[in-house]
Design a protein around this motif. Structure first.
Motif, PDB file in Angstrom:
ATOM      1  N   GLU A 109      45.266  42.215  33.832  1.00  0.00           N
ATOM      2  CA  GLU A 109      44.580  41.335  34.788  1.00  0.00           C
ATOM      3  C   GLU A 109      44.807  41.804  36.222  1.00  0.00           C
ATOM      4  O   GLU A 109      43.879  41.845  37.025  1.00  0.00           O
ATOM      5  CB  GLU A 109      45.062  39.889  34.631  1.00  0.00           C
ATOM      6  CG  GLU A 109      44.531  39.200  33.409  1.00  0.00           C
ATOM      7  CD  GLU A 109      45.086  37.787  33.241  1.00  0.00           C
ATOM      8  OE1 GLU A 109      45.559  37.176  34.233  1.00  0.00           O
ATOM      9  OE2 GLU A 109      45.052  37.290  32.096  1.00  0.00           O
ATOM     10  N   LYS A 110      46.043  42.160  36.530  1.00  0.00           N
ATOM     11  CA  LYS A 110      46.379  42.620  37.887  1.00  0.00           C
ATOM     12  C   LYS A 110      45.644  43.925  38.212  1.00  0.00           C
ATOM     13  O   LYS A 110      45.087  44.067  39.307  1.00  0.00           O
ATOM     14  CB  LYS A 110      47.889  42.810  38.006  1.00  0.00           C
ATOM     15  CG  LYS A 110      48.383  43.303  39.333  1.00  0.00           C
ATOM     16  CD  LYS A 110      48.583  42.169  40.296  1.00  0.00           C
ATOM     17  CE  LYS A 110      49.297  42.641  41.551  1.00  0.00           C
ATOM     18  NZ  LYS A 110      49.339  41.597  42.549  1.00  0.00           N
ATOM     19  N   GLN A 123      42.005  43.162  38.740  1.00  0.00           N
ATOM     20  CA  GLN A 123      41.866  42.453  40.012  1.00  0.00           C
ATOM     21  C   GLN A 123      41.893  43.437  41.188  1.00  0.00           C
ATOM     22  O   GLN A 123      41.166  43.264  42.166  1.00  0.00           O
ATOM     23  CB  GLN A 123      43.025  41.446  40.117  1.00  0.00           C
ATOM     24  CG  GLN A 123      43.069  40.582  41.333  1.00  0.00           C
ATOM     25  CD  GLN A 123      44.326  39.727  41.295  1.00  0.00           C
ATOM     26  OE1 GLN A 123      45.440  40.229  41.479  1.00  0.00           O
ATOM     27  NE2 GLN A 123      44.154  38.432  41.031  1.00  0.00           N
ATOM     28  N   LEU A 124      42.703  44.488  41.083  1.00  0.00           N
ATOM     29  CA  LEU A 124      42.834  45.491  42.141  1.00  0.00           C
ATOM     30  C   LEU A 124      41.773  46.592  42.020  1.00  0.00           C
ATOM     31  O   LEU A 124      41.762  47.525  42.814  1.00  0.00           O
ATOM     32  CB  LEU A 124      44.232  46.118  42.100  1.00  0.00           C
ATOM     33  CG  LEU A 124      45.390  45.189  42.422  1.00  0.00           C
ATOM     34  CD1 LEU A 124      46.719  45.856  42.095  1.00  0.00           C
ATOM     35  CD2 LEU A 124      45.339  44.759  43.882  1.00  0.00           C
ATOM     36  N   MET A 139      56.035  43.891  38.949  1.00  0.00           N
ATOM     37  CA  MET A 139      55.224  42.690  39.153  1.00  0.00           C
ATOM     38  C   MET A 139      55.969  41.429  38.712  1.00  0.00           C
ATOM     39  O   MET A 139      55.604  40.329  39.113  1.00  0.00           O
ATOM     40  CB  MET A 139      53.869  42.807  38.459  1.00  0.00           C
ATOM     41  CG  MET A 139      53.901  42.832  36.968  1.00  0.00           C
ATOM     42  SD  MET A 139      52.262  43.130  36.225  1.00  0.00           S
ATOM     43  CE  MET A 139      51.470  41.576  36.521  1.00  0.00           C
ATOM     44  N   ASN A 140      57.043  41.588  37.957  1.00  0.00           N
ATOM     45  CA  ASN A 140      57.859  40.454  37.507  1.00  0.00           C
ATOM     46  C   ASN A 140      59.113  40.268  38.353  1.00  0.00           C
ATOM     47  O   ASN A 140      59.941  39.419  38.039  1.00  0.00           O
ATOM     48  CB  ASN A 140      58.271  40.669  36.046  1.00  0.00           C
ATOM     49  CG  ASN A 140      57.083  40.815  35.134  1.00  0.00           C
ATOM     50  OD1 ASN A 140      56.080  40.133  35.288  1.00  0.00           O
ATOM     51  ND2 ASN A 140      57.181  41.727  34.184  1.00  0.00           N
ATOM     52  N   PHE A 169      48.817  49.903  43.187  1.00  0.00           N
ATOM     53  CA  PHE A 169      49.442  48.792  42.467  1.00  0.00           C
ATOM     54  C   PHE A 169      50.785  48.416  43.105  1.00  0.00           C
ATOM     55  O   PHE A 169      51.061  47.245  43.348  1.00  0.00           O
ATOM     56  CB  PHE A 169      49.635  49.165  40.989  1.00  0.00           C
ATOM     57  CG  PHE A 169      50.504  48.204  40.228  1.00  0.00           C
ATOM     58  CD1 PHE A 169      49.970  47.034  39.719  1.00  0.00           C
ATOM     59  CD2 PHE A 169      51.850  48.467  40.028  1.00  0.00           C
ATOM     60  CE1 PHE A 169      50.773  46.131  39.022  1.00  0.00           C
ATOM     61  CE2 PHE A 169      52.647  47.581  39.332  1.00  0.00           C
ATOM     62  CZ  PHE A 169      52.110  46.408  38.832  1.00  0.00           C
ATOM     63  N   CYS A 203      51.914  44.903  45.027  1.00  0.00           N
ATOM     64  CA  CYS A 203      53.052  44.080  44.583  1.00  0.00           C
ATOM     65  C   CYS A 203      54.075  43.874  45.703  1.00  0.00           C
ATOM     66  O   CYS A 203      55.063  43.163  45.515  1.00  0.00           O
ATOM     67  CB  CYS A 203      53.716  44.710  43.368  1.00  0.00           C
ATOM     68  SG  CYS A 203      52.721  44.621  41.863  1.00  0.00           S
ATOM     69  N   ASP A 220      49.137  40.297  31.532  1.00  0.00           N
ATOM     70  CA  ASP A 220      49.282  40.055  32.979  1.00  0.00           C
ATOM     71  C   ASP A 220      49.026  41.333  33.768  1.00  0.00           C
ATOM     72  O   ASP A 220      48.369  41.309  34.820  1.00  0.00           O
ATOM     73  CB  ASP A 220      50.680  39.529  33.305  1.00  0.00           C
ATOM     74  CG  ASP A 220      50.924  38.119  32.773  1.00  0.00           C
ATOM     75  OD1 ASP A 220      49.953  37.450  32.350  1.00  0.00           O
ATOM     76  OD2 ASP A 220      52.101  37.707  32.763  1.00  0.00           O
ATOM     77  N   LEU A 221      49.524  42.456  33.267  1.00  0.00           N
ATOM     78  CA  LEU A 221      49.317  43.736  33.946  1.00  0.00           C
ATOM     79  C   LEU A 221      47.844  44.114  33.941  1.00  0.00           C
ATOM     80  O   LEU A 221      47.299  44.524  34.972  1.00  0.00           O
ATOM     81  CB  LEU A 221      50.151  44.844  33.297  1.00  0.00           C
ATOM     82  CG  LEU A 221      49.878  46.248  33.845  1.00  0.00           C
ATOM     83  CD1 LEU A 221      50.214  46.335  35.329  1.00  0.00           C
ATOM     84  CD2 LEU A 221      50.650  47.282  33.052  1.00  0.00           C
TER      85      LEU A 221
END
Length: 168
Positions: free
Chosen positions: A14-15, A18-19, A111-112, A154, A158, A11-12
């Motif tokens: 991907e984030k 994406q950024l 992010m969680n 990042f 978030c 997930d990280l």
């Protein structure tokens, strides 16, 4: 409940992609301590960091990110931030708030945190060095290298704010 280290790592990644955040990953055996992690990345440029997840008696949460060579002075931190009765958060707090296991705490755990109830603090000296920073990327079998400005990008993405402190 934790999301599972490998899923949290995916997930990280991907984030960050994406950024459009640039980073380098070093794979290594599981590191249980910062000293072990440092041994796995010896010779590579970057500030070795530690991230401490703290709480106060009113269940306010704080992430403090600093050079792992520095010692955390809780009294100094409380004076700088106006907080009281700060202590290390419990393992269950880490799991509930960051979705991570104890020992794998890093700024990427935010992010969680859907509640956005964590305050982030960075040591100014570490950021002033303008070097690459190193962290566990939500799993302890990798180390991520990235710039402080990309880390802040990042954090902003978030939806979190942070403060920079002169931690002694």
């Amino acid at each position: 409940m934790t999301k599972g280290s490998e899923q949290a790592y995916k997930d990280l990644m991907e984030k960050l992609d994406q950024l459009d955040i640039k980073y380098k990953i070093v794979d290594h055996p599981a590191a249980e301590t910062t000293e072990q992690a440092d041994n796995y990345i010896a010779g590579l440029e970057g500030v070795r960091t530690k991230t401490m997840f703290l709480k106060d008696k009113k269940k306010h949460f704080y992430l403090v990110i600093m050079d792992d060579k520095k010692r955390m002075d809780f009294k100094d931190f409380q004076e700088l931030t106006g907080t009281k009765r700060i202590s290390m958060a419990h393992d269950h707090d880490i799991e509930e708030q960051l979705g991570l296991e104890a020992g794998i705490v890093s700024p990427f755990g935010i992010m969680n945190n859907a509640d956005h109830n964590i305050k982030l603090y960075f040591d100014k000296e570490m950021l002033d060095s303008e070097e690459i920073l190193t962290f566990h990327p939500n799993v302890n079998t990798h180390t991520i290298f990235l710039t402080a400005s990309d880390l802040m990008k990042f954090i902003d993405a978030c939806g979190f704010e942070y403060e920079i402190l002169n931690l002694e």
